[in-house]
Scaffold this motif. Structure first.
Motif, PDB file in Angstrom:
ATOM      1  N   MET A   1      28.241  -1.552   2.498  1.00 28.56           N
ATOM      2  CA  MET A   1      27.390  -0.957   1.454  1.00 28.56           C
ATOM      3  C   MET A   1      25.868  -0.470   2.068  1.00 28.56           C
ATOM      4  N   SER A   2      25.630   0.703   1.809  1.00 24.14           N
ATOM      5  CA  SER A   2      24.441   1.175   2.153  1.00 24.14           C
ATOM      6  C   SER A   2      23.259   1.480   0.920  1.00 24.14           C
ATOM      7  N   LEU A   3      22.033   1.822   1.147  1.00 23.88           N
ATOM      8  CA  LEU A   3      21.097   1.968   0.479  1.00 23.88           C
ATOM      9  C   LEU A   3      21.164   3.312  -0.235  1.00 23.88           C
ATOM     10  N   ALA A   4      20.806   3.810  -1.308  1.00 23.91           N
ATOM     11  CA  ALA A   4      20.645   5.145  -1.693  1.00 23.91           C
ATOM     12  C   ALA A   4      19.599   5.980  -0.725  1.00 23.91           C
ATOM     13  N   PRO A   5      19.887   7.016  -0.462  1.00 20.87           N
ATOM     14  CA  PRO A   5      19.031   7.911   0.607  1.00 20.87           C
ATOM     15  C   PRO A   5      17.839   8.254  -0.005  1.00 20.87           C
ATOM     16  N   GLN A   6      17.440   8.066  -1.231  1.00 20.73           N
ATOM     17  CA  GLN A   6      16.214   8.207  -1.851  1.00 20.73           C
ATOM     18  C   GLN A   6      15.391   6.922  -1.885  1.00 20.73           C
ATOM     19  N   THR A   7      15.953   5.912  -1.242  1.00 21.64           N
ATOM     20  CA  THR A   7      15.377   4.574  -1.292  1.00 21.64           C
ATOM     21  C   THR A   7      13.896   4.833  -0.566  1.00 21.64           C
ATOM     22  N   ARG A   8      12.741   4.268  -0.858  1.00 17.10           N
ATOM     23  CA  ARG A   8      11.529   4.162   0.024  1.00 17.10           C
ATOM     24  C   ARG A   8      10.661   2.967   0.094  1.00 17.10           C
ATOM     25  N   ILE A   9       9.976   2.776   0.971  1.00 16.92           N
ATOM     26  CA  ILE A   9       8.970   1.707   0.878  1.00 16.92           C
ATOM     27  C   ILE A   9       8.071   2.096   0.136  1.00 16.92           C
ATOM     28  N   GLY A  10       7.492   1.342  -0.828  1.00 14.65           N
ATOM     29  CA  GLY A  10       6.540   1.626  -1.847  1.00 14.65           C
ATOM     30  C   GLY A  10       5.050   1.654  -1.399  1.00 14.65           C
ATOM     31  N   HIS A  11       4.785   0.470  -1.037  1.00 15.98           N
ATOM     32  CA  HIS A  11       3.371   0.094  -0.870  1.00 15.98           C
ATOM     33  C   HIS A  11       3.137  -0.811   0.057  1.00 15.98           C
ATOM     34  N   VAL A  12       2.022  -1.202   0.535  1.00 13.99           N
ATOM     35  CA  VAL A  12       1.862  -2.459   1.466  1.00 13.99           C
ATOM     36  C   VAL A  12       0.620  -3.097   0.984  1.00 13.99           C
ATOM     37  N   HIS A  13       0.696  -4.448   0.863  1.00 13.68           N
ATOM     38  CA  HIS A  13      -0.413  -5.191   0.505  1.00 13.68           C
ATOM     39  C   HIS A  13      -0.971  -6.240   1.821  1.00 13.68           C
ATOM     40  N   LEU A  14      -2.033  -6.028   1.961  1.00  7.11           N
ATOM     41  CA  LEU A  14      -2.809  -6.481   3.332  1.00  7.11           C
ATOM     42  C   LEU A  14      -3.661  -7.627   2.929  1.00  7.11           C
ATOM     43  N   LYS A  15      -3.596  -8.744   3.605  1.00  3.10           N
ATOM     44  CA  LYS A  15      -4.624  -9.990   3.493  1.00  3.10           C
ATOM     45  C   LYS A  15      -5.541  -9.265   4.423  1.00  3.10           C
ATOM     46  N   VAL A  16      -7.090  -9.347   3.848  1.00  6.65           N
ATOM     47  CA  VAL A  16      -8.060  -9.115   4.741  1.00  6.65           C
ATOM     48  C   VAL A  16      -9.124 -10.028   4.739  1.00  6.65           C
ATOM     49  N   ALA A  17     -10.288 -10.067   5.537  1.00  7.66           N
ATOM     50  CA  ALA A  17     -11.133 -10.908   5.528  1.00  7.66           C
ATOM     51  C   ALA A  17     -12.197 -10.713   4.742  1.00  7.66           C
ATOM     52  N   ASP A  18     -12.610  -9.329   4.926  1.00  4.30           N
ATOM     53  CA  ASP A  18     -13.617  -8.829   4.095  1.00  4.30           C
ATOM     54  C   ASP A  18     -13.319  -7.582   3.467  1.00  4.30           C
ATOM     55  N   LEU A  19     -13.352  -7.462   2.100  1.00  3.60           N
ATOM     56  CA  LEU A  19     -13.074  -6.458   1.190  1.00  3.60           C
ATOM     57  C   LEU A  19     -13.777  -5.226   1.585  1.00  3.60           C
ATOM     58  N   ASP A  20     -15.049  -5.281   1.420  1.00  2.00           N
ATOM     59  CA  ASP A  20     -15.955  -4.115   1.708  1.00  2.00           C
ATOM     60  C   ASP A  20     -15.702  -3.594   2.943  1.00  2.00           C
TER      61      ASP A  20
END
Length: 157
Positions: free
Chosen positions: A1-20
């Motif tokens: 079974m394979s993924l649909a070719p339109q499949t995308r990675i939607g976003h990344v969420h990063l842990k950061v030390a200093d938001l500003d």
């Protein structure tokens, strides 16, 4: 079974030390737009009005240090630019901010700039060439390469 070719990675969420500090990089240098804040601990950023491409948070990482070399974690997040001109604009913004590159490569299928964000997360800024221009071997398979990217030519794009 394979993924649909339109499949995308939607976003990344990063842990950061200093938001500003991270906002100064992703918003002010790279040009992402702030779409929403969650109190003082998180912010969402996007290009073109999408709900978010990048989430930044300090929920578990305020004041933290990057993971040491030799540990698992994010190698890099890749941000796809629509045109060579847009990638050249990104390079000009990085240079204006005196932000260092850790590498720059022509992979045949794409052109890429490599750098680290303020928390040591790897970031790849790239643009794809049209598929018709991708290098192929004798059997028609991809034949990606790693060559030096001409940065001055990219800036002129």
């Amino acid at each position: 079974m394979s993924l649909a070719p339109q499949t995308r990675i939607g976003h990344v969420h990063l842990k950061v030390a200093d938001l500003d500090r991270s906002l100064a990089f992703y918003r002010d240098i790279l040009g992402f737009e702030e779409t929403q804040r969650y109190g003082s601990g998180a912010v969402f950023l996007s290009a073109g009005g999408y709900h978010h491409h990048i989430g930044l948070n300090t929920w578990e990482s305020a004041g933290a240090t990057p993971p040491p070399p030799g540990h698992t974690g994010l190698f890099h997040v890749a941000i796809l630019y629509p045109t060579r001109t847009d990638l050249g604009d990104a390079l000009r913004r990085l240079r204006a901010a005196d932000w260092p590159l850790s590498g720059a490569s022509d992979h045949g299928v794409s052109e890429a700039l490599y750098l680290d964000d303020p928390d040591g997360n790897g970031v790849e800024l790239y643009r794809d060439r049209p598929q018709a221009e991708w290098p192929r071997d004798a059997e028609g398979g991809l034949s990606m390469v790693t060559r030096r990217l001409d940065l001055e030519d990219l800036v002129r794009a």
